[in-house]
Design a protein around this motif. Structure first.
Motif, PDB file in Angstrom:
ATOM      1  N   SER A 191       0.848  -1.189   0.000  1.00 17.60           N
ATOM      2  CA  SER A 191       0.000   0.000   0.000  1.00 17.60           C
ATOM      3  C   SER A 191       0.877   1.229   0.000  1.00 17.60           C
ATOM      4  N   ASN A 192       0.503   2.228  -0.796  1.00 17.05           N
ATOM      5  CA  ASN A 192       1.196   3.513  -0.738  1.00 17.05           C
ATOM      6  C   ASN A 192       0.641   4.395   0.370  1.00 17.05           C
ATOM      7  N   THR A 193      -0.272   3.856   1.165  1.00 12.46           N
ATOM      8  CA  THR A 193      -0.790   4.533   2.359  1.00 12.46           C
ATOM      9  C   THR A 193      -0.348   3.732   3.585  1.00 12.46           C
ATOM     10  N   TYR A 194      -1.055   2.645   3.874  1.00 15.86           N
ATOM     11  CA  TYR A 194      -0.600   1.703   4.900  1.00 15.86           C
ATOM     12  C   TYR A 194      -1.387   0.403   4.764  1.00 15.86           C
ATOM     13  N   VAL A 195      -0.864  -0.626   5.391  1.00 16.93           N
ATOM     14  CA  VAL A 195      -1.505  -1.937   5.398  1.00 16.93           C
ATOM     15  C   VAL A 195      -2.178  -2.147   6.740  1.00 16.93           C
ATOM     16  N   SER A 196      -3.387  -2.681   6.687  1.00 12.57           N
ATOM     17  CA  SER A 196      -4.114  -3.031   7.907  1.00 12.57           C
ATOM     18  C   SER A 196      -4.345  -4.536   7.900  1.00 12.57           C
ATOM     19  N   ILE A 197      -3.949  -5.187   8.974  1.00  9.83           N
ATOM     20  CA  ILE A 197      -4.047  -6.639   9.049  1.00  9.83           C
ATOM     21  C   ILE A 197      -4.633  -7.015  10.401  1.00  9.83           C
ATOM     22  N   ASN A 198      -5.414  -8.090  10.432  1.00  9.99           N
ATOM     23  CA  ASN A 198      -5.990  -8.521  11.701  1.00  9.99           C
ATOM     24  C   ASN A 198      -5.075  -9.548  12.350  1.00  9.99           C
ATOM     25  N   GLN A 199      -5.537 -10.749  12.599  1.00 11.11           N
ATOM     26  CA  GLN A 199      -4.695 -11.711  13.289  1.00 11.11           C
ATOM     27  C   GLN A 199      -4.866 -13.110  12.720  1.00 11.11           C
ATOM     28  N   ASN A 200      -3.964 -14.000  13.188  1.00 12.87           N
ATOM     29  CA  ASN A 200      -3.954 -15.404  12.756  1.00 12.87           C
ATOM     30  C   ASN A 200      -3.719 -15.538  11.251  1.00 12.87           C
ATOM     31  N   PRO A 220      -3.591  -5.479  15.485  1.00 11.85           N
ATOM     32  CA  PRO A 220      -3.865  -5.582  16.920  1.00 11.85           C
ATOM     33  C   PRO A 220      -2.573  -5.555  17.733  1.00 11.85           C
ATOM     34  N   ARG A 221      -2.671  -5.315  19.022  1.00 12.00           N
ATOM     35  CA  ARG A 221      -1.495  -5.246  19.879  1.00 12.00           C
ATOM     36  C   ARG A 221      -0.673  -6.533  19.815  1.00 12.00           C
ATOM     37  N   SER A 222      -1.336  -7.628  19.678  1.00  7.27           N
ATOM     38  CA  SER A 222      -0.650  -8.926  19.620  1.00  7.27           C
ATOM     39  C   SER A 222      -0.309  -9.299  18.183  1.00  7.27           C
ATOM     40  N   GLY A 223      -0.231  -8.273  17.301  1.00  5.30           N
ATOM     41  CA  GLY A 223      -0.131  -8.524  15.868  1.00  5.30           C
ATOM     42  C   GLY A 223       0.991  -9.435  15.444  1.00  5.30           C
ATOM     43  N   PHE A 224       2.216  -9.189  15.893  1.00  4.88           N
ATOM     44  CA  PHE A 224       3.327 -10.030  15.465  1.00  4.88           C
ATOM     45  C   PHE A 224       3.231 -11.431  16.052  1.00  4.88           C
ATOM     46  N   ASP A 225       2.729 -11.533  17.270  1.00  2.02           N
ATOM     47  CA  ASP A 225       2.553 -12.855  17.865  1.00  2.02           C
ATOM     48  C   ASP A 225       1.470 -13.643  17.148  1.00  2.02           C
ATOM     49  N   LYS A 226       0.456 -12.940  16.677  1.00  5.84           N
ATOM     50  CA  LYS A 226      -0.692 -13.609  16.057  1.00  5.84           C
ATOM     51  C   LYS A 226      -0.610 -13.629  14.533  1.00  5.84           C
ATOM     52  N   ASN A 227       0.474 -13.089  13.971  1.00  9.69           N
ATOM     53  CA  ASN A 227       0.665 -13.089  12.517  1.00  9.69           C
ATOM     54  C   ASN A 227       2.078 -13.599  12.226  1.00  9.69           C
ATOM     55  N   SER A 228       2.208 -14.885  12.153  1.00  3.93           N
ATOM     56  CA  SER A 228       3.511 -15.512  11.992  1.00  3.93           C
ATOM     57  C   SER A 228       4.182 -15.079  10.693  1.00  3.93           C
TER      58      SER A 228
END
Length: 437
Positions: A191-200, A220-228
């Motif tokens: 994205s030339n703006t930003y990416v929004s991602i949820n979890q899992n 989400p706050r747990s984004g890196f933990d929940k997005n391998s």
């Protein structure tokens, strides 16, 4: 005069004022030599910089124009760009068509190979040489017998196609995907703006997730933990989605039936004109371009019982696909500019499900937006849109997919997005240009 002693011998040799005059003479000579060097060196560096800038600009112009021009015309265009900057009346023949070479460039060996007719790379040499009667003049160095300098500059440019624009989700606006998706090695999300991602979500090594500033990533706050794998996939970059600047050019090419944008399965530049509000495959002529007027309504394309294939469709109307429609070896272009200029209730399949085999891809192009309610699948498929693209994909329905939009991409959950590399040969792309050396 201080400690200086005056004797009765020659005042010219021994007088204090005479000694100062000799020292001054030596200083003058040395200073003149240093000044000559500094003046000529500064002039030579400035001239060489001008020649290098001219070579860079001419190389870029030649390769860019080669996309739509003959080799000879592209050279003329490049020379024409340099003339106002370094006019021949003042600088002589800085550049000519024989100093522009088209060819190929090997990035591994860093070698340029001249090849007539190529549009992959170009090498340009600019020069001021005695043999051309336009050598750079010397100034104070003429006292040392140097009355001119030969100067050359060279630039090599090459074309390339960013892998992310070949397969991935690319948007000027926000790219917003939900949960429980997996992305395989090579797949891109930008994205030339930003990416929004949820979890899992799962990002296989080699996946790219990019935006101008990765600090803007929305998760989400747990984004890196929940997005391998997400953290490893992140990249800071901005990308020009140049193919979207070519939509009018693509349309014109398809309407004429001639040129680089016409798919290989189109066998004749003959255009078939139709008036219809609904079309099926049996109403179309294979290997032909169709211009369809929906007579002020929308155009329904029904590819449910038989896939729409081996055709190009151009229409000014909004397009609605019937449930479970399939298209393969087909390009469909609408000039409608509405936010939902292409819609499908469910089950739209773009491209043939052939495990990434060559051929069988399909393209949807619109001056508006795209909305697919559910079960979108893409197998060597491409969507180009000026406005937003909203979709919900099949669980295993993205295997070789390219979505490029000026708007936003609102995606899906529970999908697997795979990388093919092959099977997308008919996709509409545009060259990017970079300096090779």
């Amino acid at each position: 005069m201080g400690n200086c002693k005056i004797k009765k011998r020659s005042k010219l040799l021994h007088d204090c004022e005479g000694s100062v005059s000799l020292l001054g003479l030596y200083m003058f000579v040395v200073g003149t030599m240093i000044g000559a060097f500094a003046l000529d060196y500064t002039y030579l560096e400035a001239t060489k910089t001008q020649l290098q800038v001219a070579a860079d600009q001419a190389a870029h112009a030649a390769l860019y124009n080669r996309r739509t021009m003959s080799e000879a015309d592209a050279k003329i265009a490049a020379v024409g760009i340099i003339q106002p900057l370094l006019p021949s009346g003042k600088y002589g023949e800085i550049i000519s068509d024989y100093s522009i070479e088209f060819g190929t460039y090997d990035r591994d060996s860093l070698q340029f190979t001249s090849e007539a007719g190529s549009n992959e790379a170009v090498r340009v040499t600019t020069s001021m040489l005695a043999e051309k009667n336009n050598a750079a003049p010397s100034y104070l160095f003429t006292m040392l017998g140097v009355d001119h300098f030969d100067i050359k500059a060279r630039a090599t440019f090459m074309t390339y196609k960013p892998g992310c624009l070949r397969e991935g989700l690319m948007a000027d606006g926000i790219v917003d995907l939900q949960s429980n998706n997996s992305f395989s090695n090579g797949f891109c999300m930008h994205s030339n703006t930003y990416v929004s991602i949820n979890q899992n979500n799962y990002f296989e090594p080699g996946t790219v997730v990019s935006m101008p500033n990765i600090a803007d990533l929305d998760m989400p706050r747990s984004g890196f933990d929940k997005n391998s794998g997400l953290q490893e996939a992140l990249r800071d970059q901005r990308m020009n989605l140049n193919v979207l600047n070519r939509l009018d050019e693509i349309r014109s090419g398809l309407e004429s039936g001639i040129g680089q944008y016409v798919p290989t399965y189109i066998q004749s530049p003959v255009i078939a004109y139709m008036k219809a509000q609904t079309v099926t495959q049996d109403m179309l002529t294979s290997n032909v371009i169709h211009r369809i007027d929906c007579q002020g309504s929308k155009l329904t394309i029904d590819g449910s019982s038989a896939a729409i294939e081996n055709v190009v469709i151009i229409t000014p109307c909004p397009i609605s696909f019937s449930n479970d429609s399939k298209i393969a070896n087909a390009a469909i272009f609408t000039t409608d500019t509405s936010a939902r200029s292409i819609t499908a209730p469910q089950g739209l399949q773009i491209g043939r499900n052939d495990d990434c085999a060559e051929g069988g891809g399909a393209q949807l192009i619109t001056m508006g937006g795209v909305s697919v309610a559910s079960k979108l699948s893409m197998f060597g498929g491409q969507i180009l849109a000026k406005k937003d693209v909203d979709f919900a994909a099949n669980a295993d329905g993205m295997q070789g997919a390219s979505i490029v939009t000026r708007g936003t991409i609102n995606g899906t959950s529970n999908s697997k997005m795979g990388f093919c590399l092959s099977g997308m040969e008919q996709n509409f792309e545009t060259d990017y240009y970079r300096m090779a050396e």
